[in-house]
Scaffold this motif. Structure first.
Motif, short mmCIF file in Angstrom:
data_model
loop_
_atom_site.label_atom_id
_atom_site.label_comp_id
_atom_site.label_asym_id
_atom_site.label_seq_id
_atom_site.Cartn_x
_atom_site.Cartn_y
_atom_site.Cartn_z
N ASP A 352 0.86 -1.18 0.00
CA ASP A 352 0.00 0.00 0.00
C ASP A 352 0.90 1.24 0.00
O ASP A 352 1.64 1.48 0.95
N LEU A 353 0.83 2.02 -1.08
CA LEU A 353 1.75 3.16 -1.22
C LEU A 353 1.53 4.26 -0.17
O LEU A 353 2.43 5.04 0.11
N SER A 354 0.34 4.27 0.44
CA SER A 354 0.09 5.32 1.44
C SER A 354 0.91 5.10 2.72
O SER A 354 0.99 5.97 3.58
N THR A 355 1.54 3.92 2.86
CA THR A 355 2.36 3.68 4.06
C THR A 355 3.75 4.31 3.93
O THR A 355 4.52 4.32 4.87
N PHE A 356 4.08 4.82 2.74
CA PHE A 356 5.41 5.43 2.55
C PHE A 356 5.29 6.95 2.56
O PHE A 356 4.43 7.51 1.88
N ASN A 357 6.18 7.61 3.33
CA ASN A 357 6.02 9.07 3.42
C ASN A 357 6.76 9.84 2.32
O ASN A 357 6.69 11.06 2.26
N SER A 358 7.48 9.13 1.45
CA SER A 358 8.09 9.83 0.31
C SER A 358 8.37 8.85 -0.84
O SER A 358 8.42 7.64 -0.63
N TYR A 359 8.56 9.43 -2.00
CA TYR A 359 8.90 8.64 -3.19
C TYR A 359 10.20 7.88 -2.94
O TYR A 359 10.34 6.70 -3.29
N GLU A 360 11.16 8.56 -2.34
CA GLU A 360 12.48 7.96 -2.12
C GLU A 360 12.40 6.69 -1.26
O GLU A 360 12.99 5.66 -1.58
#
Length: 453
Positions: A352-360
């Motif tokens: 789930d991409l919303s668990t990451f706080n940045s693209y990096e």
């Protein structure tokens, strides 16, 4: 200046290179040719267009005053046959190996020859339909018997291109020995079905990759090589200590020339296969669709984080991000046993991409997941062999996150990013070295960068 011309024919890019006696590229040209369609409307290589481009390229090379053309060779993608009659006329389109194969024909064939499991293990060929080029000939025989009667020779693409210049038809072990269903790796000869179905009469005699066909006006012409087998030649010439070459592009292919154990059916199901070196030694290989996966997932990331699609090119290995991600993952979502096939599905697809706080951070996680798949895949060919080094070439060799994680995953093996210009073209030039080049082969053909773990 004495040169060798190599035609390096990929599915997308067609290139021609001139190498000097030190194997430096001194001239090159490339083109993308329009595809055509076969009688079913399926896209395929336009063989006439390709033929014309090769003759034009040769004509242009002959006008270059600074170079003396000493030899010509070919390296092309595999699994593609050209069928010619006794006058050398092409009888069919150059069918695409991605074309669907009739299920009933596959079932009937394997039933006749002791079942998929036994057959695949003998021929070191996973069951791949049209990608097993022998099955293309079988289909032609079953569906178009009259046309089959008219075939004088079935030539794999590299050998057809060589035939264009020499008018002599040959087979080559690197093309025959690559997941074609034609070769029995246990007995090191054609599988008996090739004789039973009278296909053997349509296959010309084998020619050794290091030998040339004829020296017309002093130009030596090679019989051509399958590009995957050609790409490993510079490595086997430069390094004698056991190594694995991880060749990365759309597919990441781990090639181990030092593992000659018979393939098991389980390995075949995990997308392992054998390639044949031009010296007739098998190379155990494992394929992973990871370049393609990287492309799909970086598009997904770019859309989600609203950044340009190639933003990953500016991201470098960050130890801190990796250890944070690992700490996180081990607590919650890291059951080591997956409920899916790790080789067929990248764990990142389910994240789930919303668990990451940045693209990096998200990109680092993608690389962690891709490297985990890669380790599974590469271990299939390292298994039980004394590998000391892993050389990575192609796209991922330039990715610092991939390279650092891979080095960490193999603490007992030295991991190197390897770069050389045009490995498969260089391999085709080196294969016929002693037929055109009086100089010894340099040992600095490959640039290496070591990654500490």
């Amino acid at each position: 200046m004495n040169v060798v011309a190599i035609f390096d024919i990929g599915k997308t890019n067609k290139k021609v290179f001139l190498f000097d006696e030190n194997y430096k590229i001194v001239w090159e040209k490339s083109v993308n040719l329009e595809e055509t369609a076969d009688e079913d409307g399926f896209p395929c290589e336009d063989i006439e267009l390709l033929k014309n481009w090769i003759f034009e390229g040769l004509a242009e090379i002959k006008t270059l005053n600074n170079y003396v053309l000493k030899a010509i060779n070919f390296s092309t993608y595999g699994a593609s046959f050209v069928y010619i009659d006794e006058n050398g006329k092409i009888l069919t389109p150059l069918y695409n190996y991605l074309k669907d194969y009739p299920e009933d024909l596959i079932d009937a064939f394997y039933k006749k020859y002791k079942g998929k499991e036994k057959f695949a293990a003998k021929t070191a060929s996973p069951v791949l339909g049209s990608l097993n080029s022998g099955m293309q000939i079988y289909r032609l025989k079953e569906e178009k018997p009259l046309l089959f009667e008219n075939i004088k020779y079935c030539l794999h693409l590299p050998q057809y291109l060589s035939y264009l210049l020499t008018n002599e038809a040959y087979s080559d072990i690197t093309s025959i020995g690559c997941h074609t269903n034609l070769w029995n790796f246990k007995k090191m000869k054609y599988h008996k079905w090739v004789k039973n179905e009278d296909i053997i009469s349509k296959i010309p005699p084998l020619h050794y990759g290091k030998d040339i066909i004829k020296k017309d006006n002093e130009v030596a012409i090679g019989a051509g090589l399958h590009d995957s087998s050609s790409a490993i030649i510079p490595y086997t010439i430069n390094f004698t200590e056991p190594f694995v070459l991880l060749s990365t592009g759309t597919w990441s292919i781990s090639l181990n020339p030092f593992n000659n154990k018979q393939l098991t059916f389980e390995e075949l199901q995990n997308d392992c296969l054998c390639y044949m070196q031009y010296t007739e030694k098998p190379v155990k290989a494992a394929r992973l669709f990871s370049g393609n996966e990287h492309e799909v997932q970086t598009k997904r990331l770019a859309e989600y984080f609203k950044v340009p699609v190639d933003s990953y090119k500016d991201i470098y290995f960050d130890k801190k991000i990796i250890s944070n991600l690992r700490a996180l993952n081990f607590q919650i979502l890291y059951p080591k046993k997956y409920d899916f096939d790790i080789l067929k599905e990248c764990p990142f697809q389910k994240r789930d991409l919303s668990t990451f706080n940045s693209y990096e951070v998200a990109y680092h996680q993608l690389m962690l997941d891709l490297v985990e798949q890669q380790v599974f895949s590469t271990n299939l060919v390292i298994h039980n062999s004394p590998v000391k080094k892993i050389f990575v070439d192609g796209g991922f060799s330039k990715n610092s996150i991939f390279m650092n994680l891979l080095a960490e995953a193999f603490p007992d093996i030295e991991v190197y990013a390897a770069s050389m210009a045009q490995a498969s073209a260089l391999g085709a030039a080196l294969a016929i070295h002693h037929n055109w080049n009086p100089k010894p082969i340099q040992n600095d053909l490959i640039d290496l960068k070591f990654y500490k773990h």
